[in-house]
Design a protein around this motif. Structure first.
Motif, PDB file in Angstrom:
ATOM      1  N   GLN A   1      35.667  30.915  45.190  1.00  0.00           N
ATOM      2  CA  GLN A   1      34.467  30.073  45.298  1.00  0.00           C
ATOM      3  C   GLN A   1      33.976  29.627  43.927  1.00  0.00           C
ATOM      4  OE1 GLN A   1      31.672  32.282  47.865  1.00  0.00           O
ATOM      5  NE2 GLN A   1      32.419  30.856  49.416  1.00  0.00           N
ATOM      6  N   PHE A   2      33.478  28.396  43.888  1.00  0.00           N
ATOM      7  CA  PHE A   2      32.971  27.804  42.650  1.00  0.00           C
ATOM      8  C   PHE A   2      31.511  27.430  42.857  1.00  0.00           C
ATOM      9  CE2 PHE A   2      37.466  26.914  43.121  1.00  0.00           C
ATOM     10  CZ  PHE A   2      37.984  27.344  41.910  1.00  0.00           C
ATOM     11  N   GLU A   3      30.663  27.871  41.923  1.00  0.00           N
ATOM     12  CA  GLU A   3      29.246  27.550  42.008  1.00  0.00           C
ATOM     13  C   GLU A   3      28.847  26.851  40.711  1.00  0.00           C
ATOM     14  OE1 GLU A   3      24.984  29.785  41.744  1.00  0.00           O
ATOM     15  OE2 GLU A   3      26.804  31.001  41.854  1.00  0.00           O
ATOM     16  N   ALA A   4      28.427  25.593  40.815  1.00  0.00           N
ATOM     17  CA  ALA A   4      28.098  24.809  39.615  1.00  0.00           C
ATOM     18  C   ALA A   4      26.990  25.486  38.820  1.00  0.00           C
ATOM     19  CB  ALA A   4      27.673  23.404  40.011  1.00  0.00           C
ATOM     20  N   ILE A   5      27.097  25.456  37.502  1.00  0.00           N
ATOM     21  CA  ILE A   5      26.064  26.015  36.628  1.00  0.00           C
ATOM     22  C   ILE A   5      25.018  24.955  36.320  1.00  0.00           C
ATOM     23  CG2 ILE A   5      25.577  27.008  34.346  1.00  0.00           C
ATOM     24  CD1 ILE A   5      28.405  28.296  34.473  1.00  0.00           C
ATOM     25  N   LYS A   6      25.460  23.790  35.892  1.00  0.00           N
ATOM     26  CA  LYS A   6      24.564  22.633  35.753  1.00  0.00           C
ATOM     27  C   LYS A   6      25.351  21.374  36.070  1.00  0.00           C
ATOM     28  CE  LYS A   6      23.137  21.689  31.452  1.00  0.00           C
ATOM     29  NZ  LYS A   6      22.425  21.935  30.173  1.00  0.00           N
ATOM     30  N   PRO A   7      24.654  20.269  36.389  1.00  0.00           N
ATOM     31  CA  PRO A   7      25.400  19.094  36.867  1.00  0.00           C
ATOM     32  C   PRO A   7      26.445  18.604  35.864  1.00  0.00           C
ATOM     33  CG  PRO A   7      23.022  18.770  37.130  1.00  0.00           C
ATOM     34  CD  PRO A   7      23.196  20.060  36.393  1.00  0.00           C
ATOM     35  N   GLU A   8      26.156  18.706  34.574  1.00  0.00           N
ATOM     36  CA  GLU A   8      27.051  18.119  33.572  1.00  0.00           C
ATOM     37  C   GLU A   8      28.267  18.981  33.270  1.00  0.00           C
ATOM     38  OE1 GLU A   8      23.820  18.525  33.203  1.00  0.00           O
ATOM     39  OE2 GLU A   8      23.078  16.463  33.236  1.00  0.00           O
ATOM     40  N   ILE A   9      28.112  20.300  33.386  1.00  0.00           N
ATOM     41  CA  ILE A   9      29.201  21.173  32.915  1.00  0.00           C
ATOM     42  C   ILE A   9      29.083  22.583  33.471  1.00  0.00           C
ATOM     43  CG2 ILE A   9      27.932  21.750  30.766  1.00  0.00           C
ATOM     44  CD1 ILE A   9      30.751  21.760  29.373  1.00  0.00           C
TER      45      ILE A   9
ATOM     46  N   ALA B   1      30.984  26.027  35.902  1.00  0.00           N
ATOM     47  CA  ALA B   1      30.858  26.654  37.221  1.00  0.00           C
ATOM     48  C   ALA B   1      31.228  28.123  37.101  1.00  0.00           C
ATOM     49  CB  ALA B   1      31.742  25.960  38.246  1.00  0.00           C
ATOM     50  N   ARG B   2      30.594  28.938  37.948  1.00  0.00           N
ATOM     51  CA  ARG B   2      30.945  30.364  38.050  1.00  0.00           C
ATOM     52  C   ARG B   2      31.941  30.528  39.176  1.00  0.00           C
ATOM     53  NH1 ARG B   2      25.775  30.987  36.646  1.00  0.00           N
ATOM     54  NH2 ARG B   2      25.745  31.710  34.494  1.00  0.00           N
ATOM     55  N   VAL B   3      32.935  31.382  38.943  1.00  0.00           N
ATOM     56  CA  VAL B   3      34.012  31.549  39.919  1.00  0.00           C
ATOM     57  C   VAL B   3      34.002  32.974  40.454  1.00  0.00           C
ATOM     58  CG1 VAL B   3      36.466  31.188  40.348  1.00  0.00           C
ATOM     59  CG2 VAL B   3      35.357  29.976  38.460  1.00  0.00           C
TER      60      VAL B   3
ATOM     61  N   MET C   1      34.495  23.527  32.560  1.00  0.00           N
ATOM     62  CA  MET C   1      34.617  24.915  32.100  1.00  0.00           C
ATOM     63  C   MET C   1      34.219  25.875  33.213  1.00  0.00           C
ATOM     64  SD  MET C   1      31.590  26.724  31.266  1.00  0.00           S
ATOM     65  CE  MET C   1      32.202  27.748  29.987  1.00  0.00           C
ATOM     66  N   LEU C   2      34.922  27.021  33.249  1.00  0.00           N
ATOM     67  CA  LEU C   2      34.715  27.993  34.325  1.00  0.00           C
ATOM     68  C   LEU C   2      34.444  29.374  33.743  1.00  0.00           C
ATOM     69  CD1 LEU C   2      37.729  27.000  36.657  1.00  0.00           C
ATOM     70  CD2 LEU C   2      35.326  26.293  36.904  1.00  0.00           C
ATOM     71  N   VAL C   3      33.549  30.103  34.398  1.00  0.00           N
ATOM     72  CA  VAL C   3      33.184  31.455  33.981  1.00  0.00           C
ATOM     73  C   VAL C   3      33.602  32.449  35.066  1.00  0.00           C
ATOM     74  CG1 VAL C   3      31.258  32.987  33.392  1.00  0.00           C
ATOM     75  CG2 VAL C   3      31.165  30.562  32.739  1.00  0.00           C
ATOM     76  N   PHE C   4      34.389  33.450  34.686  1.00  0.00           N
ATOM     77  CA  PHE C   4      34.776  34.535  35.593  1.00  0.00           C
ATOM     78  C   PHE C   4      34.193  35.829  35.009  1.00  0.00           C
ATOM     79  CE2 PHE C   4      38.465  32.301  37.652  1.00  0.00           C
ATOM     80  CZ  PHE C   4      38.649  31.265  36.745  1.00  0.00           C
ATOM     81  N   HIS C   5      33.543  36.636  35.847  1.00  0.00           N
ATOM     82  CA  HIS C   5      33.000  37.913  35.364  1.00  0.00           C
ATOM     83  C   HIS C   5      33.898  39.075  35.790  1.00  0.00           C
ATOM     84  CE1 HIS C   5      29.292  36.109  33.955  1.00  0.00           C
ATOM     85  NE2 HIS C   5      29.064  35.581  35.148  1.00  0.00           N
ATOM     86  N   LYS C   6      33.768  40.186  35.053  1.00  0.00           N
ATOM     87  CA  LYS C   6      34.440  41.452  35.396  1.00  0.00           C
ATOM     88  C   LYS C   6      35.950  41.282  35.593  1.00  0.00           C
ATOM     89  CE  LYS C   6      30.526  44.029  37.235  1.00  0.00           C
ATOM     90  NZ  LYS C   6      29.352  43.152  37.358  1.00  0.00           N
ATOM     91  N   GLN C   7      36.579  40.584  34.680  1.00  0.00           N
ATOM     92  CA  GLN C   7      38.039  40.404  34.733  1.00  0.00           C
ATOM     93  C   GLN C   7      38.611  41.161  33.541  1.00  0.00           C
ATOM     94  OE1 GLN C   7      39.516  38.899  37.226  1.00  0.00           O
ATOM     95  NE2 GLN C   7      37.859  37.704  38.166  1.00  0.00           N
ATOM     96  N   TYR C   8      38.983  42.420  33.776  1.00  0.00           N
ATOM     97  CA  TYR C   8      39.429  43.280  32.670  1.00  0.00           C
ATOM     98  C   TYR C   8      40.942  43.127  32.501  1.00  0.00           C
ATOM     99  CZ  TYR C   8      34.714  44.918  33.443  1.00  0.00           C
ATOM    100  OH  TYR C   8      33.349  44.960  33.606  1.00  0.00           O
TER     101      TYR C   8
END
Ligand code: OGA
Ligand code: MN
Length: 293
Positions: A4-12, A14-16, A42-49
């Motif tokens: 799933q992709f959630e936009a962070i702001k309209p211009e740039i 997303a959190r994945v 640009m995409l941000v993924f959390h907790k990916q060790y």
């Protein structure tokens, strides 16, 4: 549940969520990520060790890894990381923060200027993938600016003025702007300027964007002062807060960005404390000067 992709702001940005990057991706997951990169830049993924090997395996889903030669002044015997990984930490081979006056440290400060990775190469980079292994306690945010939104926001006259301009990019320009001016003959050869369009079309979406970078130091057919002030004005325009996402790092964050439509920079941090960031880079596939306007 799928990816799933959630936009962070309209211009740039997303959190994945819904994907584990320590495991091989399916072709479908890779295609979804690539489509999201086109859209969000640009995409941000959390907790990916991820390990270094897992990071490389994830990277090659999007194309071959860029050859790092000619991108830094670190001697092969001083390298901390294996081939295929760009060391953007502040650490030496001994795992300790580099000395304040070390040449390697001074050269790396160039990453604090807005840039697009490898714009100093004839074929600049496609994606960069940055994994936070150790986060610095003070500062060290990374900022990302949408060069597509910045281009779109220009007035028609400026667009017409710059649409066909060709810039010269070199690591000596970005480092030179910080007063880092001493190079060996071999480095001067390695850092010979390359040409890039100032306005580029995205290879998959066709959307136009500004191809700015602190490595850009001249424009063909213009005097140096004219070129530099135009590049400065465009950079000031393109990095206004509405086009920018500021990433505050947590350990295990993995961020990927499309160098074909963004710039980024890291902010100052506590250089006496470690900041272990490891980058893999997906090679680009074409020279921007071969593109029609
Ligand atoms: C890079 C870069 C920024 C950072 O990896 O290309 O510019 O936050 N790094 O270290
Ligand atoms: Mn960079």
């Amino acid at each position: 549940m799928g990816i799933q992709f959630e936009a962070i702001k309209p211009e740039i940005g997303a959190r994945v969520t819904g994907v584990d990057l320590t495991k091989p991706l399916t072709r479908e997951q890779a295609a979804q990520i690539e489509a999201a990169m086109d859209r969000y830049a640009m995409l941000v993924f959390h907790k990916q060790y991820v390990s270094d090997e897992q990071q490389k395996s994830f990277t090659v889903n999007f194309g071959p890894i860029e050859n790092a030669r000619g991108g830094n002044i670190t001697k092969p015997e001083d390298k901390r990381l294996a081939d295929g990984l760009n060391d953007v930490s502040n650490l030496g081979k001994d795992g300790k923060p580099l000395a304040k006056d070390s040449r390697q440290h001074l050269f790396n400060i160039g990453n604090m200027l807005w840039h697009s990775d490898s714009s100093f190469r004839a074929i600049p980079a496609k994606y960069s993938i940055l994994s936070a292994r150790v986060v610095n306690p003070v500062g060290g945010n990374t900022e990302f600016a949408s060069m597509r939104a910045a281009y779109e926001a220009l007035d028609a006259k400026t667009k017409a003025e710059i649409d066909d301009l060709i810039c010269e990019h070199s690591l000596m320009y970005s480092r030179g702007a910080l007063g880092f001016l001493d190079y060996t003959e071999q480095e001067k050869q390695m850092f010979k300027p390359v040409r890039q369009r100032l306005v580029r079309a995205h290879p998959s979406t066709g959307a136009k964007s500004l191809f700015l970078s602190s490595h850009a130091g001249g424009i063909l057919g213009m005097t140096m002062p004219e070129a530099r002030i135009l590049l400065r004005d465009l950079t000031e325009h393109a990095t206004q807060p509405q086009f920018v996402y500021v990433h505050k790092w947590q350990p295990g964050d993995l961020v990927m960005w499309d160098n074909q439509q963004t710039m980024h920079r890291v902010r100052r941090y506590d250089e006496s404390q470690p900041r272990d960031m490891r980058r893999t880079t997906v090679a680009g596939s074409a020279m921007t000067i071969e593109q029609a306007a």
